[in-house]
Enzyme design. Structure first.
Site, PDB file in Angstrom:
ATOM      1  N   GLY B  69      43.639  30.516  35.884  1.00 33.67           N
ATOM      2  CA  GLY B  69      43.068  29.490  36.753  1.00 33.67           C
ATOM      3  C   GLY B  69      43.013  28.147  36.038  1.00 33.67           C
ATOM      4  CB  THR B  70      42.296  27.288  32.499  1.00 37.01           C
ATOM      5  OG1 THR B  70      41.001  27.900  32.491  1.00 37.01           O
ATOM      6  CG2 THR B  70      42.271  26.041  31.640  1.00 37.01           C
ATOM      7  CD  GLN B 177      32.711  30.815  40.113  1.00 40.79           C
ATOM      8  OE1 GLN B 177      32.199  31.785  40.681  1.00 40.79           O
ATOM      9  NE2 GLN B 177      33.067  30.853  38.836  1.00 40.79           N
ATOM     10  CB  SER B 194      40.774  32.011  38.181  1.00 41.90           C
ATOM     11  OG  SER B 194      40.748  32.820  37.036  1.00 41.90           O
ATOM     12  CB  ALA B 195      43.837  36.928  39.373  1.00 44.13           C
ATOM     13  CG  HIS B 196      39.395  36.230  35.108  1.00 43.78           C
ATOM     14  ND1 HIS B 196      38.117  36.191  34.611  1.00 43.78           N
ATOM     15  CD2 HIS B 196      39.875  34.973  35.020  1.00 43.78           C
ATOM     16  CE1 HIS B 196      37.850  34.950  34.217  1.00 43.78           C
ATOM     17  NE2 HIS B 196      38.902  34.203  34.449  1.00 43.78           N
ATOM     18  CB  CYS B 320      33.381  26.298  30.195  1.00 44.18           C
ATOM     19  SG  CYS B 320      34.222  27.434  31.283  1.00 44.18           S
TER      20      CYS B 320
END
Lengths: 460, 460
Positions: B69-70, B177, B194-196, B320
């Site tokens: 995702g980043t 999110q 972001s998949a995770h 983060c």
């Protein structure tokens, strides 16, 4: 079915699969968190880093995991160039680097940097002295692959590393093709690799940066992986990558001699079985499992298609530029024929019978393609013409060379053939064809319509 | 054990695990190759792209898979800014974006671009009108998250998208999110995920760029994923990501109401059970599974540690920036207390009993930490001093606020307390504390030693 293209991507090694599955339960949390799930993830990540560093013969704190080998190359080169910006903006690469390196070099040039490409000999290797000559006081970084991805030639990394050390220039080594076979000899400053090339999963690369090498990560800041590889860590992937590297190394040690014998056999027999074939790459200083040859008067795409129908998966020309219709930059730099190019890279554990079956199938495949193209050039003989001009305008590879081969039979020894062609592959293949056939390549002159006139003098 | 931190990373969903394992056999080859293994890989990749595009409500040819995702955020913002360089170099972001967005903005500024941060209200949302006011003729790109990662507040994306459309500015939405809960409303130009975060594997992000949006990928060229995401495709990863997004969406539809009831219950009961707590974020326009509260007079790290010992995994402050010891930029932008911050994000299928157990454990944990710190500030009462100065120099969060709370009991109503502090968290927490306690925050004045003097007037 025989998959003979591990230089593109290797099937997942059983050890990688086990490690991946085993770490799915404990490797999904954020390793920077202090709670139990985070601590478990951190332990897995640390252990994978230790194992990978041992295999690369570096310190764990010198190694980060990236999301691919390509990324390891991109970030490694960009970070090293930025880290030495004060020294200068000159970058040295070999002419036969992987496209990831050459695209990094192109980006550096677009940004105002200077790039020197060091040429290679006909067998695909740089010479240490010509590489050393390219180093300048303002050279920020030098790049050299450990072994070539298209022809398997091993580069003189130790010698070039010594020249770089003497010049005070860090050396970046793209080791993607060789890490399965062993660590890179000492002397490198930065090193990149790609897990899916050694039977690890896709989505994992490694980048090692020796302590003391100036390095300034580029792009937006991100605190993961020492700031050198942005994005949430793919821990099951890196665990699988590290575990399989160790396993593959152990197998490779046992397989190297056997695979080398098999590829030696292919190197010897392919030219016996198929007329008008050039085996390229260094016959000795090469990767054990890889060989490349070019078949005159056929197009590689059709040969690959027919080999696929016969159950063999191989690749042709540059692994990364095949979709662009331009000839492989590696074969071009070597000055060898690019038409009808076939790269065979054998997997660990390949059955000898499969190799023999390939040798049994190949001649018929090439013959069939040549028949379809109406090629009957073998033999040749001499005509009595002094000079012949062939109009190959609008024809694409391999047709211009086929027309040349036909025309050469119509001229007397010492006579000339001029080929008018606009296919850019002709610029590579006509000189290379002359070399293989023993004729003299006189040169090319541009024409007003953008095409070129290639002049060939028949052997006397 | 209760893992209450899915906003950091969700455990791998069973469907993701199945899809990953199933695609390991057929998804390892190079999908750009034409032989059988390559064709199989290509089929898997195409199917995953179709499935992910359907879930994002975009076209398959608008979506690429990135390595995180980043990376989707970094590449999306850089590509969109470069694509509109002729329009201008102004970038608009909200003040509460994820660090991946803010770090991209910082990189843009370092490169000579201009950035406007749009502030948020006390509940964490931007207002459409103040966002619209930030748009300029030279604005190349606007960024807004779909929902905040720290406090769960849902942003007015549809309204901001309409304002951007009217101004002719593309809108980049970081949907990391919220994608598990549903697609982002129409109107976005670029979207990242972001998949995770939704139970897919690590190592997979998604970046969608609407047709017609000018986009110029940055960095070295690479032909994979339409040139927008360099590196060999991680096909088992993307297959698992796409499959799990579909599965998670189906579950989320059934779970949303139940989780919202559970988090509503926590929002109501935590302040009843624990004195001096501020629940932050929008009580209504929020993600169903997430709540955040700050406990005065404790440090978040110790609370997290004690909760971990009690079997609860939660996080604190910014996901983060927790390792940097600076207060969360989100809580700071909202003007709420950052000390003793706890974020709870419940997994799908969480047992109600686990939530009740958390509510049973939390008061003792906070009380214990306060006792260790020697805090006995509740009650307060009035003293007769007109003005008190507290020396909190050298003390770190939460001590300056504890000293302030003690001192406030020694002054008369309407009297003042001045706190001398050099911990930068004080600049966030002293004003926020005043707001929660009903006292007047007069202001801060810098001191020659680099510290600040914070003046507070006690409620009359």
């Amino acid at each position: 079915m025989a998959y003979f293209d591990v230089a593109s991507s290797a099937p997942l090694h059983p050890v990688a699969r086990q490690a991946l599955q085993a770490s799915l339960d404990d490797g999904w949390a954020d390793p920077s968190r202090l709670y139990r799930e985070g601590r478990k993830a951190r332990l897995l990540l640390d252990a994978a880093r230790e194992a990978a560093a041992e295999a690369l013969e570096c310190r764990a704190d010198e190694l980060v995991f990236t999301s691919s080998g390509t990324r390891a190359v991109h970030e490694g080169i960009a970070g090293a160039l930025a880290g030495r910006r004060r020294v200068g903006r000159h970058l040295v690469v070999s002419a036969v680097e992987h496209s990831a390196v050459l695209h990094s070099a192109a980006a550096h040039e677009r940004g105002g940097g200077a790039v020197t490409e060091v040429g290679v000999g006909r067998e695909g290797a740089v010479s240490v002295s010509s590489y050393a000559d390219a180093l300048r006081p303002d050279t920020a970084l030098a790049c050299l692959q450990s072994a070539n991805h298209e022809v398997g030639t091993v580069q003189p990394v130790a010698g070039v590393a010594e020249a770089c050390r003497a010049a005070g220039v860090p050396l970046f080594v793209d080791a993607a093709q060789s890490l399965a076979w062993g660590p890179v000899a000492e002397g490198w400053s930065l090193l990149a690799g790609s897990a899916h090339k050694w039977g690890g999963p896709a989505g994992v690369g490694v980048l090692a940066v020796r302590k003391g090498v100036r390095f300034a990560p580029q792009g937006p800041a991100d605190e993961r992986e020492s700031g050198r590889a942005a994005g949430f860590e793919n821990i099951p992937g890196v665990v699988a990558a590290a575990a399989s590297l160790r396993a593959v190394r152990a197998e490779a040690a046992g397989e190297a001699a056997r695979l080398r014998e098999l590829t030696d056999r292919m190197r010897a027999r392919v030219p016996e079985l198929v007329p008008d074939v050039e085996v390229v790459g260094d016959p000795v200083r090469r990767l054990p499992h890889l060989l490349t040859f070019s078949c005159l008067y056929v197009d590689g795409e059709t040969v690959l298609h027919e080999l696929d129908r016969a159950g063999f998966s191989v690749s042709s020309g540059s692994s990364c530029t095949s979709s662009t219709l331009t000839p492989s930059h590696v074969l071009r730099a070597m000055g060898v024929v690019s038409e009808g190019n076939v790269r065979v890279s054998l997997p660990l554990g390949v059955a000898e019978a499969e190799v023999e079956r390939f040798l049994a199938v190949l001649p018929g495949v090439v013959h069939g393609v040549r028949e379809k193209l109406g090629v009957s050039v073998a033999g040749g003989g001499d005509g009595d013409a002094e000079a012949v001009t062939v109009d190959a305008l609008g024809l694409t590879c391999p047709q211009p060379v086929i027309e040349l081969a036909r025309a050469i039979g119509r001229v007397r020894p010492g006579g000339t053939v001029t080929v008018l062609a606009d296919d850019e592959v002709a610029a590579v293949d006509i000189p290379a064809w002359c070399f293989t056939q023993g004729h003299e390549y006189v040169g090319a002159s541009p024409r007003p319509d953008g095409a070129s006139a290639y002049e060939v003098r028949k052997a006397p």
